[in-house]
Design a protein around this motif. Structure first.
Motif, PDB file in Angstrom:
ATOM      1  N   ILE A  66      28.092 -36.051  55.941  1.00  0.00           N
ATOM      2  CA  ILE A  66      29.068 -36.833  56.998  1.00  0.00           C
ATOM      3  C   ILE A  66      30.167 -35.440  56.539  1.00  0.00           C
ATOM      4  O   ILE A  66      31.009 -35.433  57.454  1.00  0.00           O
ATOM      5  N   VAL A  67      30.441 -35.210  55.420  1.00  0.00           N
ATOM      6  CA  VAL A  67      31.813 -34.810  54.666  1.00  0.00           C
ATOM      7  C   VAL A  67      31.555 -33.227  55.657  1.00  0.00           C
ATOM      8  O   VAL A  67      31.627 -32.480  56.540  1.00  0.00           O
ATOM      9  N   ALA A  68      30.521 -32.524  55.251  1.00  0.00           N
ATOM     10  CA  ALA A  68      30.120 -31.671  55.941  1.00  0.00           C
ATOM     11  C   ALA A  68      29.865 -30.997  57.690  1.00  0.00           C
ATOM     12  O   ALA A  68      31.026 -30.249  57.806  1.00  0.00           O
ATOM     13  N   ASN A  69      29.886 -32.550  58.215  1.00  0.00           N
ATOM     14  CA  ASN A  69      29.568 -32.748  59.664  1.00  0.00           C
ATOM     15  C   ASN A  69      31.332 -32.411  59.829  1.00  0.00           C
ATOM     16  O   ASN A  69      31.766 -32.342  61.232  1.00  0.00           O
ATOM     17  N   LEU A  70      32.207 -33.516  59.507  1.00  0.00           N
ATOM     18  CA  LEU A  70      33.248 -33.500  59.710  1.00  0.00           C
ATOM     19  C   LEU A  70      34.499 -32.348  59.024  1.00  0.00           C
ATOM     20  O   LEU A  70      34.992 -31.601  60.147  1.00  0.00           O
ATOM     21  N   LEU A  71      33.776 -31.909  58.006  1.00  0.00           N
ATOM     22  CA  LEU A  71      34.056 -29.294  57.619  1.00  0.00           C
ATOM     23  C   LEU A  71      34.019 -28.907  59.308  1.00  0.00           C
ATOM     24  O   LEU A  71      34.579 -28.105  60.166  1.00  0.00           O
ATOM     25  N   THR A  72      33.007 -28.766  59.722  1.00  0.00           N
ATOM     26  CA  THR A  72      31.906 -27.952  60.798  1.00  0.00           C
ATOM     27  C   THR A  72      33.687 -28.872  61.969  1.00  0.00           C
ATOM     28  O   THR A  72      33.980 -27.690  63.120  1.00  0.00           O
ATOM     29  N   GLY A  73      33.349 -30.321  62.161  1.00  0.00           N
ATOM     30  CA  GLY A  73      34.128 -29.701  63.219  1.00  0.00           C
ATOM     31  C   GLY A  73      35.386 -29.831  63.379  1.00  0.00           C
ATOM     32  O   GLY A  73      36.409 -28.868  64.007  1.00  0.00           O
ATOM     33  N   ALA A  74      36.407 -29.552  62.428  1.00  0.00           N
ATOM     34  CA  ALA A  74      37.971 -29.538  61.314  1.00  0.00           C
ATOM     35  C   ALA A  74      37.780 -28.166  61.339  1.00  0.00           C
ATOM     36  O   ALA A  74      38.725 -27.467  62.545  1.00  0.00           O
ATOM     37  N   VAL A  75      36.462 -27.278  61.464  1.00  0.00           N
ATOM     38  CA  VAL A  75      36.651 -25.426  61.544  1.00  0.00           C
ATOM     39  C   VAL A  75      36.364 -25.667  63.053  1.00  0.00           C
ATOM     40  O   VAL A  75      37.473 -24.552  64.090  1.00  0.00           O
ATOM     41  N   ASN A  76      35.600 -26.508  63.791  1.00  0.00           N
ATOM     42  CA  ASN A  76      35.585 -25.641  65.832  1.00  0.00           C
ATOM     43  C   ASN A  76      36.848 -25.927  66.108  1.00  0.00           C
ATOM     44  O   ASN A  76      37.008 -25.298  67.021  1.00  0.00           O
ATOM     45  N   THR A  98      31.735 -24.919  48.241  1.00  0.00           N
ATOM     46  CA  THR A  98      32.630 -24.966  47.521  1.00  0.00           C
ATOM     47  C   THR A  98      33.026 -26.337  47.498  1.00  0.00           C
ATOM     48  O   THR A  98      32.939 -26.994  46.716  1.00  0.00           O
ATOM     49  N   VAL A  99      33.539 -27.309  48.792  1.00  0.00           N
ATOM     50  CA  VAL A  99      33.631 -28.417  48.724  1.00  0.00           C
ATOM     51  C   VAL A  99      32.704 -29.032  48.425  1.00  0.00           C
ATOM     52  O   VAL A  99      32.738 -30.062  48.271  1.00  0.00           O
ATOM     53  N   VAL A 100      31.832 -28.791  49.695  1.00  0.00           N
ATOM     54  CA  VAL A 100      30.847 -29.948  49.623  1.00  0.00           C
ATOM     55  C   VAL A 100      30.061 -30.347  47.778  1.00  0.00           C
ATOM     56  O   VAL A 100      29.981 -30.991  47.935  1.00  0.00           O
ATOM     57  N   GLY A 101      29.421 -28.675  47.435  1.00  0.00           N
ATOM     58  CA  GLY A 101      29.001 -28.978  45.932  1.00  0.00           C
ATOM     59  C   GLY A 101      30.797 -29.662  44.899  1.00  0.00           C
ATOM     60  O   GLY A 101      29.348 -30.734  44.372  1.00  0.00           O
ATOM     61  N   THR A 102      31.070 -29.533  45.242  1.00  0.00           N
ATOM     62  CA  THR A 102      32.408 -29.801  44.465  1.00  0.00           C
ATOM     63  C   THR A 102      32.469 -31.442  44.415  1.00  0.00           C
ATOM     64  O   THR A 102      32.201 -32.411  43.649  1.00  0.00           O
ATOM     65  N   LEU A 103      32.674 -31.579  45.772  1.00  0.00           N
ATOM     66  CA  LEU A 103      32.662 -33.299  45.763  1.00  0.00           C
ATOM     67  C   LEU A 103      31.152 -34.261  45.624  1.00  0.00           C
ATOM     68  O   LEU A 103      31.363 -34.832  44.552  1.00  0.00           O
ATOM     69  N   ALA A 104      30.059 -33.276  46.086  1.00  0.00           N
ATOM     70  CA  ALA A 104      29.083 -34.344  45.406  1.00  0.00           C
ATOM     71  C   ALA A 104      28.482 -33.692  43.977  1.00  0.00           C
ATOM     72  O   ALA A 104      28.587 -35.440  42.998  1.00  0.00           O
ATOM     73  N   THR A 105      29.334 -33.173  42.928  1.00  0.00           N
ATOM     74  CA  THR A 105      28.937 -32.906  41.948  1.00  0.00           C
ATOM     75  C   THR A 105      30.820 -33.926  41.148  1.00  0.00           C
ATOM     76  O   THR A 105      29.783 -34.607  40.144  1.00  0.00           O
TER      77      THR A 105
END
Length: 131
Positions: A66-76, A98-105
């Protein structure tokens, strides 16, 4: 029929290459391993472990998706991705990782600390201290 042949010609070498990589880098528990365990008792085989970030992303896959999809939308919405330079694309992808990996960790660390706090609260803490 020609399309099916083309798909096979393109994809079979890729699948074969991935299969070779998979067998060279990962140890599987199967019937052959069980049958040769008695003969290879003197040999120690180590199984590769996934990185902490990989384990965290695997445990929290839906949230990462979900976070990766939201980031994709924000970038687009914020930039013209079709005209971005290679450097810009690399920086954007590095930001995603960085964002997705840090969030998961961080989420994994929070879950682990709550689990530990729950074990300590129930008296299931480190039993080696009582001996």
């Amino acid at each position: 029929a020609s399309f099916c042949c083309w798909v096979l010609v393109v994809n079979l070498p890729i699948l074969g290459f991935l299969q070779i990589i998979d067998h060279r880098h990962w140890q599987y528990d199967n019937d052959k391993t069980a049958a040769t365990a008695a003969t290879a008792a003197s040999t120690t085989v180590t199984t590769p472990q996934a990185t902490l970030v990989s384990q965290a992303v695997n445990r929290h896959g839906l949230l990462c998706f979900i976070v990766a999809n939201l980031l994709t939308g924000a970038v687009n919405l914020s930039m013209n991705t079709l005209e971005a330079s290679n450097t810009t694309a690399f920086v954007v992808l590095l930001g995603y990782l960085t964002v997705v990996g840090t969030l998961a960790t961080v989420l994994e660390a929070i879950v682990a600390s709550r689990r530990q706090a729950g074990n300590d609260k129930n008296g299931d803490g480190d039993k080696s201290k009582s001996h």
